[in-house]
Design an enzyme around this catalytic site. Structure first.
Site, PDB file in Angstrom:
ATOM      1  N   ASN A  10       0.875  -1.168   0.000  1.00 36.90           N
ATOM      2  CA  ASN A  10       0.000   0.000   0.000  1.00 36.90           C
ATOM      3  C   ASN A  10       0.916   1.223   0.000  1.00 36.90           C
ATOM      4  O   ASN A  10       1.496   1.556   1.031  1.00 36.90           O
ATOM      5  CB  ASN A  10      -0.910  -0.015   1.237  1.00 36.90           C
ATOM      6  CG  ASN A  10      -1.799   1.216   1.304  1.00 36.90           C
ATOM      7  OD1 ASN A  10      -1.797   2.048   0.391  1.00 36.90           O
ATOM      8  ND2 ASN A  10      -2.557   1.339   2.380  1.00 36.90           N
ATOM      9  N   TRP A  11       1.043   1.817  -1.161  1.00 36.77           N
ATOM     10  CA  TRP A  11       1.977   2.958  -1.284  1.00 36.77           C
ATOM     11  C   TRP A  11       1.413   4.227  -0.643  1.00 36.77           C
ATOM     12  O   TRP A  11       2.139   5.203  -0.479  1.00 36.77           O
ATOM     13  CB  TRP A  11       2.282   3.227  -2.771  1.00 36.77           C
ATOM     14  CG  TRP A  11       3.066   2.155  -3.455  1.00 36.77           C
ATOM     15  CD1 TRP A  11       3.475   0.957  -2.928  1.00 36.77           C
ATOM     16  CD2 TRP A  11       3.552   2.171  -4.813  1.00 36.77           C
ATOM     17  NE1 TRP A  11       4.181   0.234  -3.868  1.00 36.77           N
ATOM     18  CE2 TRP A  11       4.234   0.956  -5.030  1.00 36.77           C
ATOM     19  CE3 TRP A  11       3.466   3.091  -5.867  1.00 36.77           C
ATOM     20  CZ2 TRP A  11       4.836   0.651  -6.255  1.00 36.77           C
ATOM     21  CZ3 TRP A  11       4.056   2.773  -7.086  1.00 36.77           C
ATOM     22  CH2 TRP A  11       4.741   1.570  -7.276  1.00 36.77           C
ATOM     23  N   LYS A  12       0.127   4.210  -0.312  1.00 35.77           N
ATOM     24  CA  LYS A  12      -0.532   5.396   0.266  1.00 35.77           C
ATOM     25  C   LYS A  12      -0.276   6.608  -0.638  1.00 35.77           C
ATOM     26  O   LYS A  12      -0.248   6.457  -1.850  1.00 35.77           O
ATOM     27  CB  LYS A  12      -0.076   5.600   1.718  1.00 35.77           C
ATOM     28  CG  LYS A  12      -0.253   4.301   2.541  1.00 35.77           C
ATOM     29  CD  LYS A  12      -0.068   4.461   4.011  1.00 35.77           C
ATOM     30  CE  LYS A  12      -0.294   3.106   4.693  1.00 35.77           C
ATOM     31  NZ  LYS A  12      -0.203   3.154   6.129  1.00 35.77           N
ATOM     32  N   HIS A  96      -9.633   1.120   4.766  1.00 32.41           N
ATOM     33  CA  HIS A  96      -8.369   1.368   5.466  1.00 32.41           C
ATOM     34  C   HIS A  96      -8.610   2.327   6.637  1.00 32.41           C
ATOM     35  O   HIS A  96      -9.392   3.270   6.519  1.00 32.41           O
ATOM     36  CB  HIS A  96      -7.323   1.944   4.502  1.00 32.41           C
ATOM     37  CG  HIS A  96      -5.949   1.885   5.088  1.00 32.41           C
ATOM     38  ND1 HIS A  96      -5.513   2.778   6.025  1.00 32.41           N
ATOM     39  CD2 HIS A  96      -4.936   0.998   4.901  1.00 32.41           C
ATOM     40  CE1 HIS A  96      -4.278   2.451   6.388  1.00 32.41           C
ATOM     41  NE2 HIS A  96      -3.907   1.367   5.725  1.00 32.41           N
ATOM     42  N   GLU A  98      -6.939   4.673   7.765  1.00 28.61           N
ATOM     43  CA  GLU A  98      -6.661   6.092   7.479  1.00 28.61           C
ATOM     44  C   GLU A  98      -7.867   6.750   6.808  1.00 28.61           C
ATOM     45  O   GLU A  98      -8.189   7.903   7.083  1.00 28.61           O
ATOM     46  CB  GLU A  98      -5.390   6.203   6.614  1.00 28.61           C
ATOM     47  CG  GLU A  98      -4.152   5.915   7.459  1.00 28.61           C
ATOM     48  CD  GLU A  98      -2.977   5.320   6.694  1.00 28.61           C
ATOM     49  OE1 GLU A  98      -2.979   5.372   5.454  1.00 28.61           O
ATOM     50  OE2 GLU A  98      -2.058   4.798   7.356  1.00 28.61           O
ATOM     51  N   GLY A 174       2.509   2.079  10.807  1.00 32.16           N
ATOM     52  CA  GLY A 174       3.485   3.168  10.697  1.00 32.16           C
ATOM     53  C   GLY A 174       4.181   3.496  12.001  1.00 32.16           C
ATOM     54  O   GLY A 174       4.846   4.520  12.114  1.00 32.16           O
ATOM     55  N   GLY A 235       2.770  -1.202   4.208  1.00 34.25           N
ATOM     56  CA  GLY A 235       2.881   0.213   3.880  1.00 34.25           C
ATOM     57  C   GLY A 235       4.320   0.598   3.584  1.00 34.25           C
ATOM     58  O   GLY A 235       4.855   0.339   2.508  1.00 34.25           O
ATOM     59  N   GLY A 236       4.971   1.213   4.572  1.00 31.81           N
ATOM     60  CA  GLY A 236       6.317   1.768   4.407  1.00 31.81           C
ATOM     61  C   GLY A 236       7.301   0.848   3.696  1.00 31.81           C
ATOM     62  O   GLY A 236       8.016   1.279   2.782  1.00 31.81           O
TER      63      GLY A 236
END
Ligand code: 13P
Length: 251
Positions: A10-12, A96, A98, A174, A235-236
């Site tokens: 998930n590159w966001k 998600h 976020e 995160g 993510g990261g």
């Protein structure tokens, strides 16, 4: 049909298109376990250029990070599931934490997004997970159950084959703090048992359940080795090709 092992990035809201193409190309050229389904959840602006760059033979699949709950209409700034399907994007990430937090997406809205996404022919990576205070109060399993019941469990058993569930404890996103493999397994087993009660053993056994929250190259193997963990939503660590390749090769 056994359930699949999945490594989803998930590159966001990260990377320019140039950086995204370079990252996808490194993943495409890297040494990858081909039995693992690799999915990249990329910004909406990157979907079309990446779709053109990624070779079908690489089996790397794309996901949008959100979609609207209507097919078309006066919804400025939104992207409909039909538009994603038109681009032949196979997956969309919904729910998600976020988006739940910053865009006020609740369980009822997510149910309508799921309906719209499936109607358009998309597969959905549906995210659930609890905040730290809920975990501390030991009501995390009940919290996730409510998320699934209110957003997902109106689907038919046949539709569940187009659903991947991602359990992402918010306190591990995160933060560098992962759930322990035992905490992940406890929740994944609980989710599989909810699926079994609602849809029967077959659906429960065939649904992939991913863990998300500070998954990295050096901890993926231990988490993925848990019997009910079928992969990760990352993510990261998915923004670095070598690190994400390590995650992909951790099954
Ligand atoms: P991190 O891997 O950066 O903790 O993010 C997890 C996540 O939110 C994936 O959707």
């Amino acid at each position: 049909m056994a359930r699949k092992f999945i490594a989803a990035g998930n590159w966001k809201m990260n990377t320019t298109i140039k950086e995204g193409i370079s990252l996808a190309q490194k993943l495409q050229d890297g040494k990858r376990d081909v039995n693992v389904v690799t999915i990249l959840g990329v910004p909406a602006t990157h979907l079309y250029p990446l779709k053109k760059k990624i070779k079908a033979s690489s089996k790397i699949l794309l996901a949008a990070q959100n979609c609207h709950h209507k097919v078309s209409g006066a919804y400025t700034g939104e992207i409909s599931p039909a538009m994603l399907a038109d681009l032949k994007i196979p997956y969309v990430i919904l729910g998600h934490s976020e988006r739940r937090e910053y865009n006020h997406e609740d369980n009822a809205l997510l149910a309508s997004k799921l309906r719209a996404a499936l109607d358009a022919g998309l597969k959905v990576i549906f995210c659930c997970g609890e905040a730290l205070d809920i975990r501390k109060a030991s009501t995390h399993v009940a919290h996730v159950k409510t998320q699934l019941v209110e957003s997902l469990f109106f689907l038919s058993a046949a539709e569940m084959k187009n659903i991947v569930i991602a359990y992402e404890p918010i306190w591990a996103i995160g933060t560098g703090e992962t759930a322990t493999p035992q905490q992940a397994q406890e929740m994944h087993q609980a989710i599989r048992s909810m699926l079994s009660k609602k849809y029967g053993k077959r659906v429960a056994e065939n649904t992939s359940i991913l863990y998300g929250g500070s998954v990295k190259g050096n901890n993926a193997k231990e988490i993925f080795s848990q019997p009910d963990v079928d992969g990760g939503l990352v993510g990261g660590a998915s923004l670095n090709a070598d690190e994400f390749l390590q995650v992909i090769n951790s099954f």
